[in-house]
Design an enzyme around this catalytic site. Structure first.
Site, PDB file in Angstrom:
ATOM      1  CG  HIS A 268      -0.293  -0.227   2.514  1.00 43.20           C
ATOM      2  ND1 HIS A 268       0.058  -1.484   2.951  1.00 43.20           N
ATOM      3  CD2 HIS A 268       0.111   0.634   3.493  1.00 43.20           C
ATOM      4  CE1 HIS A 268       0.636  -1.403   4.143  1.00 43.20           C
ATOM      5  NE2 HIS A 268       0.690  -0.128   4.490  1.00 43.20           N
TER       6      HIS A 268
ATOM      7  CG  HIS B  96       0.739   5.162   4.356  1.00 45.13           C
ATOM      8  ND1 HIS B  96      -0.136   5.065   5.412  1.00 45.13           N
ATOM      9  CD2 HIS B  96       1.530   4.067   4.424  1.00 45.13           C
ATOM     10  CE1 HIS B  96       0.123   3.964   6.099  1.00 45.13           C
ATOM     11  NE2 HIS B  96       1.129   3.336   5.513  1.00 45.13           N
TER      12      HIS B  96
HETATM   13  P1  AMP Z   1       1.630   0.263   7.460  1.00 42.72           P
HETATM   14  O1  AMP Z   1       1.946   0.412   8.932  1.00 42.72           O
HETATM   15  O2  AMP Z   1       2.471   1.120   6.553  1.00 42.72           O
HETATM   16  O3  AMP Z   1       1.615  -1.190   7.046  1.00 42.72           O
HETATM   17  O4  AMP Z   1       0.167   0.855   7.281  1.00 42.72           O
HETATM   18  C1  AMP Z   1      -0.985   0.152   7.557  1.00 42.72           C
HETATM   19  C2  AMP Z   1      -2.087   1.183   7.624  1.00 42.72           C
HETATM   20  O5  AMP Z   1      -3.320   0.510   7.471  1.00 42.72           O
HETATM   21  C3  AMP Z   1      -2.162   1.924   8.956  1.00 42.72           C
HETATM   22  O6  AMP Z   1      -2.034   3.331   8.719  1.00 42.72           O
HETATM   23  C4  AMP Z   1      -3.541   1.566   9.515  1.00 42.72           C
HETATM   24  O7  AMP Z   1      -4.166   2.639  10.176  1.00 42.72           O
HETATM   25  C5  AMP Z   1      -4.281   1.166   8.259  1.00 42.72           C
HETATM   26  N1  AMP Z   1      -5.365   0.217   8.438  1.00 42.72           N
HETATM   27  C6  AMP Z   1      -5.329  -0.962   9.108  1.00 42.72           C
HETATM   28  N2  AMP Z   1      -6.520  -1.583   9.011  1.00 42.72           N
HETATM   29  C7  AMP Z   1      -7.326  -0.789   8.258  1.00 42.72           C
HETATM   30  C8  AMP Z   1      -8.673  -0.883   7.807  1.00 42.72           C
HETATM   31  N3  AMP Z   1      -9.443  -1.946   8.110  1.00 42.72           N
HETATM   32  N4  AMP Z   1      -9.162   0.112   7.062  1.00 42.72           N
HETATM   33  C9  AMP Z   1      -8.391   1.188   6.745  1.00 42.72           C
HETATM   34  N5  AMP Z   1      -7.118   1.328   7.126  1.00 42.72           N
HETATM   35  C10 AMP Z   1      -6.587   0.359   7.891  1.00 42.72           C
END
Ligand code: AMP
Ligand code: ZN
Length: 139
Positions: free
Chosen positions: A101, A103
């Protein structure tokens, strides 16, 4: 193709809720559930890939183009002053969800985000040269 244990695959499949703000043939983008700033969203490939080193070139290209679309909208519609893109590759790099993903984090003058590194902490001129020699495409 989908990983049954992956929460982002479940979002792609419609099995978990998400607030989708952009989609195309290869990607979807949805609001981060714990936003760093107003408008923080995530762009993901529909096809599961663990991280930057695993994602295919076409999905990567589609994801970065999706991030560019959202960055533009953040500037135009949320009046963001700037935008940060962040991709965490590996747990050591803060990755917590192991479905690639990007951000898209709108930035606002005076917002609470801070640079996550100390400039220069990665070494001096000799370290830079040694790392460059190892990283060089011709090595
Ligand atoms: P990372 O730490 O770069 O892997 O980012 C994962 C991101 O996913 C974090 O910013 C979380 O807040 C976000 N996240 C986790 N679960 C969900 C969800 N169900 N819907 C939307 N965002 C999520
Ligand atoms: Zn997945």
């Amino acid at each position: 193709m989908a990983d049954p244990d992956c929460i982002f695959c479940k979002i792609v499949a419609g099995e978990l809720p998400a607030t989708i703000v952009d989609e195309d043939e290869r990607t979807i983008a949805f609001m981060d559930i714990a936003p760093a700033t107003r408008g923080h969203a995530l762009v993901i490939p529909r096809r599961h890939a663990r991280d930057l080193l695993e994602i295919g070139a076409e999905d990567l290209q589609a994801a970065i183009l999706g991030a560019q679309r959202l960055a533009g909208r953040a500037r135009e519609r949320l009046a963001a002053d700037g935008v940060d893109l962040l991709n965490a590759c590996g747990a050591a790099a803060w990755q917590t969800v192991f479905h690639f993903h990007i951000h898209v984090i709108p930035r606002y003058e005076g917002d609470p985000l801070r640079l996550p590194w100390t400039p220069g902490a990665g070494g001096g001129a000799d370290d830079i040269a040694a790392a460059a020699a190892a990283l060089h495409a011709g090595s």
